[in-house]
Enzyme design. Structure first.
Site: not given
Ligand SMILES: *[C@@H]1O[C@H](CO)[C@@H](O)[C@H](O)[C@H]1NC(C)=O
Ligand SMILES: *[C@@H]1O[C@H](CO)[C@@H](O)[C@H](O)[C@H]1NC(C)=O
Ligand SMILES: *[C@@H]1O[C@H](CO)[C@@H](O)[C@H](O)[C@H]1NC(C)=O
Ligand SMILES: *[C@@H]1O[C@H](CO)[C@@H](O)[C@H](O)[C@H]1NC(C)=O
Ligand SMILES: *[C@@H]1O[C@H](CO)[C@@H](O)[C@H](O)[C@H]1NC(C)=O
Ligand SMILES: *[C@@H]1O[C@H](CO)[C@@H](O)[C@H](O)[C@H]1NC(C)=O
Ligand SMILES: *[C@@H]1O[C@H](CO)[C@@H](O)[C@H](O)[C@H]1NC(C)=O
Length: 436
Positions: A231, A254
């Site tokens: 993430d 991410h």
């Protein structure tokens, strides 16, 4: 027996106590300033099986609440300490608390937890807290991710691994955190934090496992380390100022993002003075990103990304005022926007695994001001046929940028919403991204 100390005796005693402090030896006399506490001395077993929560709590309380010391040195020696969710609450009597993690600390399994706990290990109201490695924290996140994925529920209610709330002068040095149930580290409502040589790891498909989330905090330096958690490596949220991030490797995950800001229209979210430099991204979904939610309020200003390497990143440079957290935004016109100003992207190079090397989408002609890009060169990654830049509703200054920017004239909001963060529960979206 003398009724008073002579000056000489006082001086000698003082010198001896300074020497004892310098030698860092456990001492038991009145002049000792550093208190060393070893969790094993309070009954921790460290065999990876016994629940050591109570021993660890007792060890912390023995120093935190003892005013005889100016520094508390709290040790996890070699071993594997299993602990359930714990909160270490200050303020502590010693002005400084040092937590020396030589061994490993592992979270008890999910089924042994009480309900509705938002954090595994929380430190709150502690001033001058120092946590040093080389030990690791293992949040045992697997059962948490599997359960919320299987229930097709939100994984946003899983607990944070290490949370720091209301702190001043936090230092984290050489720590490792693996497999946190939710985000690895949360820093909220703090003033001054230095994080060096951090190592955060979770599988690429783990759910909601951000690396470091910063919110409502002034003055954070993150320098050195590897963050690959599936993430956001680092997310900088509302109320954060003077944030300096440098010398990191990020991925898989991410990327590094400012925001999302403005999720709740009535809550004004402000961030400013952010610098991200010397960071390399590896196969991340995004590289450097600023994201604000439609109809949010607040501002993001004075933000610089420089000296950035992109390696097979899906969306290397993103500035979006159309971020839609749950793919749940209505296609209506903008009523307000989080104002973005003074954003510099400088010296960014490498490869993009998706078609859009640069993607800048602003709400309207006034909502992004002073955005500048220079010395940017992003080429298609192997297997990617070509790359382009997107630039909408923004008046961008650019200089030596490849792929070149062709900003559409300022116009009404384009209202194209971008589901940039996919929801792990939505398999069709995962597939869409996987096949991009
Ligand atoms: C604080 O530490 C001193 C010295 O070790 C000890 O004598 C005293 O009992 C401790 N006080 C508390 C409240 O634990
Ligand atoms: C941490 O503890 C280890 C042994 O457990 C010791 O060698 C080291 O010096 C300690 N570090 C600090 C900063 O106290
Ligand atoms: C601590 O965890 C690391 C992985 O983070 C592992 O390599 C090491 O063997 C563990 N040490 C102990 C004492 O369990
Ligand atoms: C992640 O992938 C591994 C290996 O493919 C799988 O065993 C695991 O269940 C996946 N976890 C989640 C949360 O999807
Ligand atoms: C940011 O970090 C870099 C590297 O540690 C340092 O040179 C610079 O002074 C820092 N800037 C601020 C504002 O702290
Ligand atoms: C912008 O942020 C940097 C730190 O990244 C800071 O040194 C500088 O003073 C800020 N500029 C303004 C105008 O506040
Ligand atoms: C979508 O938005 C509505 C209105 O804000 C809200 O009530 C609903 O919970 C949201 N749904 C999701 C999945 O976030």
């Amino acid at each position: 027996m003398a009724t008073h100390y002579s000056t000489v005796a006082v001086t000698v005693t003082f010198v001896l106590s300074v020497i004892s402090v310098l030698l860092l030896k456990p001492q038991k006399n009145l002049f000792t300033m550093i208190k060393h506490v070893n969790v094993k001395d309070h009954g921790a077993v460290g065999d990876g099986k016994t629940d050591d929560s109570l021993a660890v709590t007792n060890a912390w309380n023995a120093i935190c609440h003892n005013s005889s010391y100016s520094i508390g040195n709290f040790n996890f020696p070699t071993g594997n300490y299993q602990i359930g969710p714990l909160t270490f609450t200050g303020p502590c009597k010693p002005g400084k608390m040092v937590v020396n993690v030589t061994g490993n600390v592992t979270a008890s399994l999910k089924n042994a937890w009480p309900n509705n706990v938002d954090t595994w290990i929380k430190f709150e109201h502690v001033t001058n807290l120092v946590i040093t490695g080389p030990g690791s924290f293992n949040g045992n996140g697997g059962s948490w991710w599997n359960q919320c994925e299987a229930a097709k529920g939100t994984c946003e209610n899983n607990p944070t691994a290490l949370a720091f709330h209301d702190c001043r002068g936090l230092t984290l040095n050489g720590l490792t955190s693996i497999n946190s149930p939710r985000n690895h580290i949360s820093i909220n409502a703090c003033d001054g934090a230095t994080i060096t040589n951090i190592n955060l790891k979770a599988p690429e498909n783990a759910s909601n496992t951000d690396g470091i989330d910063i919110s409502a905090t002034n003055g954070v330096n993150v320098n050195g380390g590897n963050i690959g958690t599936g993430d956001d490596c680092i997310a900088i949220n509302g109320g954060s100022y003077n944030i300096n991030i440098t010398n990191l490797n990020c991925g898989p995950g991410h990327g590094i993002s400012v925001g999302s800001l403005g999720r709740i229209p009535s809550v004004k979210e402000v961030v400013s003075n952010i610098k991200v430099s010397s960071v390399n991204f590896f196969n991340t979904q995004n590289g450097v990103r600023i994201k604000t939610v439609k109809d949010g309020s607040g501002s993001a200003s004075n933000i610089t990304f420089s000296g950035i390497g992109m390696n097979g990143v899906q969306n290397p440079i993103v500035l979006s005022q159309f971020y839609c957290p749950h793919q749940n935004c209505t296609h209506k016109s903008y009523s307000q926007a989080v104002q973005i100003s003074g954003v510099t992207f400088y010296d960014i190079h490498g490869t993009s695994a998706g078609p859009n090397a640069i993607d800048i989408e602003c709400a309207n002609g006034n909502s992004c001001v002073g955005v500048a890009l220079s010395k940017i060169n992003i080429q298609p990654a192997k297997g990617q046929s070509g790359v382009i830049s997107i630039c909408k509703n923004a008046n961008v200054q650019s200089n030596v940028v490849s792929p070149p920017l062709n900003c559409t004239p300022l116009a009404a909001a384009s209202l194209i919403e971008m589901p940039l963060d996919y929801n792990h529960n939505d398999k069709s979206q995962q597939e869409a991204i996987a096949t991009t």
